[in-house]
Scaffold this motif. Structure first.
Motif, PDB file in Angstrom:
ATOM      1  N   PHE A 136       0.843  -1.191   0.000  1.00 48.97           N
ATOM      2  CA  PHE A 136       0.000   0.000   0.000  1.00 48.97           C
ATOM      3  C   PHE A 136       0.879   1.242   0.000  1.00 48.97           C
ATOM      4  O   PHE A 136       1.862   1.312   0.738  1.00 48.97           O
ATOM      5  CB  PHE A 136      -0.934   0.020   1.222  1.00 48.97           C
ATOM      6  N   VAL A 137       0.497   2.206  -0.847  1.00 47.31           N
ATOM      7  CA  VAL A 137       1.262   3.449  -0.962  1.00 47.31           C
ATOM      8  C   VAL A 137       0.282   4.612  -0.875  1.00 47.31           C
ATOM      9  O   VAL A 137      -0.716   4.655  -1.597  1.00 47.31           O
ATOM     10  CB  VAL A 137       2.030   3.521  -2.307  1.00 47.31           C
ATOM     11  N   LEU A 138       0.578   5.538   0.030  1.00 50.47           N
ATOM     12  CA  LEU A 138      -0.192   6.770   0.131  1.00 50.47           C
ATOM     13  C   LEU A 138       0.703   7.907  -0.331  1.00 50.47           C
ATOM     14  O   LEU A 138       1.550   8.389   0.421  1.00 50.47           O
ATOM     15  CB  LEU A 138      -0.665   7.004   1.579  1.00 50.47           C
ATOM     16  N   PRO A 139       0.537   8.326  -1.608  1.00 48.50           N
ATOM     17  CA  PRO A 139       1.377   9.414  -2.121  1.00 48.50           C
ATOM     18  C   PRO A 139       0.908  10.755  -1.575  1.00 48.50           C
ATOM     19  O   PRO A 139      -0.262  11.099  -1.682  1.00 48.50           O
ATOM     20  CB  PRO A 139       1.177   9.324  -3.632  1.00 48.50           C
ATOM     21  N   ILE A 140       1.846  11.500  -0.984  1.00 47.99           N
ATOM     22  CA  ILE A 140       1.450  12.771  -0.381  1.00 47.99           C
ATOM     23  C   ILE A 140       1.304  13.886  -1.417  1.00 47.99           C
ATOM     24  O   ILE A 140       0.644  14.874  -1.167  1.00 47.99           O
ATOM     25  CB  ILE A 140       2.389  13.188   0.763  1.00 47.99           C
ATOM     26  N   GLY A 141       1.944  13.741  -2.579  1.00 50.11           N
ATOM     27  CA  GLY A 141       1.736  14.677  -3.682  1.00 50.11           C
ATOM     28  C   GLY A 141       2.240  16.087  -3.475  1.00 50.11           C
ATOM     29  O   GLY A 141       1.660  17.029  -4.008  1.00 50.11           O
TER      30      GLY A 141
END
Length: 167
Positions: A136-141
């Motif tokens: 799982f990856v949560l890209p902060i952008g």
């Protein structure tokens, strides 16, 4: 003529980054939350350094306050220097790194995943090595950080942790 520093520009960019983040995190959060609903963790472990560790502390307060799940910070050197592991089966591990390239954090994420943890990379670079070892990856952008102090990346990381807790 007024001269704005990189830091001032990055602080000013934070609100727009946070606004755009909702759309970028919708799908990754939905997948992660579905997984966590199937097997709710009894513990959340964070692993981070520097300003990311400060964001993790903010996340700790959110998760403990609103979800009543204890949160503990792990030392990345357990995996990288000592080649050890923690018993993290079925627990949630948030590895937070703006660059996603820190060898010690990558080693910790890999060890946690191999131990059976649900591992999540919270990072500014969704293609970074850390993101490659976490399901799982949560890209902060936040985009490139140009100032010496982490500004927009800290705010974006805190926002992603807030969104995770709310979801």
């Amino acid at each position: 003529m007024t001269h704005r520093s990189f830091m001032a520009e990055e602080i000013a960019a934070a609100p727009e980054i946070v606004a755009r983040q909702a759309e970028a995190l919708a799908r990754p959060l939905a997948g992660l939350i579905a997984c966590l609903n199937r097997a709710p963790p009894r513990l959340v472990v964070t692993c981070a350094r520097g300003s990311s560790a400060h964001a993790a502390t903010f996340g700790k307060h959110l998760i403990e306050r609103y979800l009543a799940i204890p949160v503990a910070a792990a030392a990345p050197s357990i995996a990288s220097v000592y080649r050890g592991g923690l018993r993290l089966k079925d627990q949630l591990v948030l590895v937070i790194s703006q660059s996603g390239k820190s060898d010690d954090l990558i080693a910790f994420a890999e060890q946690a995943r191999l131990s059976g943890a649900v591992t999540v990379a919270v990072t500014n670079d969704a293609a970074a090595p850390l993101a490659q070892v976490c399901p799982f990856v949560l890209p902060i952008g936040a985009g490139p950080e140009l100032s010496v102090a982490a500004t927009k990346t800290f705010v974006a990381t805190a926002s992603a942790l807030l969104r995770l807790t709310a979801a």
